[in-house]
Design a protein around this motif. Structure first.
Motif, mmCIF file in Angstrom:
data_model
loop_
_atom_site.group_PDB
_atom_site.id
_atom_site.type_symbol
_atom_site.label_atom_id
_atom_site.label_comp_id
_atom_site.label_asym_id
_atom_site.label_seq_id
_atom_site.Cartn_x
_atom_site.Cartn_y
_atom_site.Cartn_z
ATOM 1 N N UNK A 177 0.856 -1.189 0.000
ATOM 2 C CA UNK A 177 0.000 0.000 0.000
ATOM 3 C C UNK A 177 0.893 1.241 0.000
ATOM 4 N N UNK A 178 0.798 2.044 -1.078
ATOM 5 C CA UNK A 178 1.677 3.209 -1.186
ATOM 6 C C UNK A 178 0.919 4.529 -1.050
ATOM 7 N N UNK A 179 -0.399 4.470 -1.115
ATOM 8 C CA UNK A 179 -1.170 5.718 -0.970
ATOM 9 C C UNK A 179 -2.587 5.375 -0.559
ATOM 10 N N UNK A 180 -3.174 6.227 0.272
ATOM 11 C CA UNK A 180 -4.588 6.095 0.648
ATOM 12 C C UNK A 180 -5.093 7.439 1.134
ATOM 13 N N UNK B 251 -13.036 12.410 -6.608
ATOM 14 C CA UNK B 251 -12.312 13.582 -6.091
ATOM 15 C C UNK B 251 -11.327 13.114 -5.027
ATOM 16 N N UNK B 252 -10.044 13.473 -5.208
ATOM 17 C CA UNK B 252 -8.979 12.999 -4.315
ATOM 18 C C UNK B 252 -8.225 14.211 -3.766
ATOM 19 N N UNK B 253 -7.775 14.154 -2.504
ATOM 20 C CA UNK B 253 -6.926 15.225 -1.978
ATOM 21 C C UNK B 253 -5.686 15.393 -2.865
ATOM 22 N N UNK B 254 -5.264 16.614 -3.145
ATOM 23 C CA UNK B 254 -4.171 16.857 -4.094
ATOM 24 C C UNK B 254 -2.892 16.074 -3.834
ATOM 25 N N UNK B 255 -2.447 15.984 -2.600
ATOM 26 C CA UNK B 255 -1.186 15.291 -2.331
ATOM 27 C C UNK B 255 -1.291 13.802 -2.679
ATOM 28 N N UNK B 256 -2.418 13.183 -2.344
ATOM 29 C CA UNK B 256 -2.607 11.760 -2.661
ATOM 30 C C UNK B 256 -2.756 11.576 -4.172
ATOM 31 N N UNK B 257 -3.457 12.496 -4.808
ATOM 32 C CA UNK B 257 -3.614 12.415 -6.271
ATOM 33 C C UNK B 257 -2.261 12.464 -6.958
ATOM 34 N N UNK B 258 -1.321 13.283 -6.406
ATOM 35 C CA UNK B 258 0.014 13.396 -6.998
ATOM 36 C C UNK B 258 0.761 12.067 -6.918
ATOM 37 N N UNK B 259 0.631 11.368 -5.798
ATOM 38 C CA UNK B 259 1.315 10.071 -5.628
ATOM 39 C C UNK B 259 0.719 9.032 -6.580
ATOM 40 N N UNK B 260 -0.604 8.975 -6.633
ATOM 41 C CA UNK B 260 -1.270 8.004 -7.515
ATOM 42 C C UNK B 260 -0.885 8.283 -8.980
#
Length: 470
Positions: free
Chosen positions: A362-365, A447-456
């Motif tokens: 799991x690398x992002x959530x 809709x995803x929080x910006x920081x998590x969207x950047x990782x994904x």
């Protein structure tokens, strides 16, 4: 002496009578031979005598000769003759050649006639006949119907408990109909009246004998089938087709090729597809929250049954131990465990949470907001794959009459996967998760929080599986 004089007188009278008759006959022949509009005595065209005829008369006579009584006799090896009549096959002849040229040749040659002088000619003619009727007549002739069959040596088909063996060749009197038709058509074209089968090369002949090396090698290979296996690999699973089962599919040998029962092949390939295909079937897995979840979608493994049937036929014909993966029309990430593999995006819309796994880690959530339920924009469930990813995109709604859009939302990370629905950052939201989606959700996107969207976005790739479920 008186008696002798009387005899001499008698001889003189007889000689005079003979000379008078000969003179009359000679004059009659001469009348013909000096008429430059008629053919010389003894002229034969296309096998038809036309002495003393004009070209018009000769043309009509030749056509009438063949159109009203031409027959072709076919004599078998026992001397029995069977007849093909012109009417039985609709045979007609139209003379198209230049009869005038033949007459000119005779005239230019001095119109010489008599014993030892050749006046045989051939002219072009258009022949018409019903080939189907001709073939039917030939097929019904005794020497064709009653012919003994000719057969090549061949390998016996599979029988339970018996070895494959070679059945010797047989040279019979079976007729090759194509060759016979060709010979008869040639005879018709030349208006031949008698055709002897013994002079024709129209018998079927043995092509493969029992001492044929390839045939004997093939027979030996077939008898080794009990010791071979064809193994299909599906990740960590295998499906083995034993030689003793594959050998039951062999119908025999044609020439140098093993004949494999295609229905048996197709049934086996379908069995593999039914057992191991995942495309079009529910994908069941354990979600991050521990729930058993099932999703559908255009994703998974699908065997190309037509292509694999061809490959399997060849493997059976080869008769050797072989291992292979089947041909696929659609593939997925993994054949072990979940077919979507260990790198994927999980969108738990019931919990309003997103997870990204890479090689099982799991690398992002993060909490998310999905489609607005109250407005009918509920995000659909399913197993999808990422179309592409794009930076700095403006998402627009339907265009109004005045040219403006119902909404315009600039995003930094755009990742579409289901039509116009995709994953993206939503910097205009202060909160994510909970029950926001029910009354204040998106137009269908995730809709995803910006920081998590950047990782994904950084770790996502075209074709990565995306699982959406409630």
């Amino acid at each position: 002496m008186i008696q002798m004089r009387r005899n001499e007188k008698l001889l003189v009278v007889m000689a005079a009578a003979f000379m008078t008759t000969a003179a009359v006959s000679f004059q009659a022949m001469a009348a013909v031979d000096t008429d430059f509009h008629r053919f010389v005595v003894g002229t034969i065209i296309n096998g038809v005598p036309v002495s003393g005829m004009t070209t018009a008369d000769a043309e009509a006579y030749i056509e009438g000769y063949f159109n009203g009584g031409y027959t072709l006799e076919i004599e078998d090896t026992e001397g029995v003759r069977e007849v093909i009549t012109d009417t039985s096959i609709g045979y007609t002849v139209d003379v198209t050649g230049d009869l005038e040229a033949i007459l000119k040749e005779e005239n230019d040659g001095g119109r010489v006639s008599g014993p030892g002088v050749e006046h045989r000619y051939t002219v072009d003619a258009v022949l018409k006949y019903d080939e189907a009727a001709l073939r039917a007549l030939l097929e019904n002739m005794a020497f064709v119907k009653n012919a003994s069959p000719t057969s090549d040596a061949y390998i016996t088909p599979y029988e339970e408990g018996k070895a494959f063996s070679i059945v010797p060749e047989v040279q019979g009197t079976e007729i090759d109909m194509d060759k016979l038709m060709a010979a008869v058509k040639e005879a018709l074209n030349s208006q031949t009246q008698l055709l002897k089968v013994e002079n024709l090369d129209c018998y079927k002949t043995v092509q493969i004998t029992s001492d044929n090396a390839d045939l004997n090698q093939m027979c030996a290979n077939l008898n080794r089938y009990k010791d071979i296996n064809i193994t299909y690999v599906f990740g960590d699973q295998q499906e083995i087709l034993p030689g003793l089962e594959a050998v039951k599919w062999i119908d025999g040998v044609s020439g140098s090729a093993i004949q494999v029962n295609q229905q048996k092949v197709a049934e086996y390939v379908k069995y593999l597809a039914d057992k191991y295909d995942t495309y079009g079937k529910p994908h069941t897995f354990t979600s991050t929250s521990g729930r058993q979840v099932s999703v559908n979608g255009d994703y998974g493994w699908q065997i190309n049954q037509a292509e694999e049937a061809v490959a399997l036929t060849r493997m059976v014909q080869n008769g050797t131990n072989q291992t292979r993966e089947p041909a696929y029309s659609r593939t997925a990430a993994s054949r072990t465990g979940n077919d979507f593999g260990t790198t994927y995006v999980e969108v738990d819309m019931g919990l309003q949470h997103i997870y990204m796994y890479e090689n099982g880690t799991l690398i992002a959530e993060a909490p998310i907001v999905t489609g607005n339920v109250s407005r009918g924009w509920t995000t659909p469930e399913g197993l999808y794959t990422l179309y592409y990813k794009e930076r700095d995109r403006v998402l627009r709604g339907p265009k109004r009459a005045d040219g403006t859009y119902s909404y315009e939302s600039p995003v930094s990370y755009w990742m579409p996967f289901n039509g116009g629905i995709g994953l993206h950052d939503a910097n205009w939201r202060g909160k994510f998760g909970g029950e926001i989606y029910k009354n204040n959700g998106s137009h269908g996107c995730i809709n995803i929080p910006p920081k998590t969207a950047a990782v994904i976005f950084e770790h996502a790739y075209k074709g990565i599986p995306i699982l959406c479920f409630y």
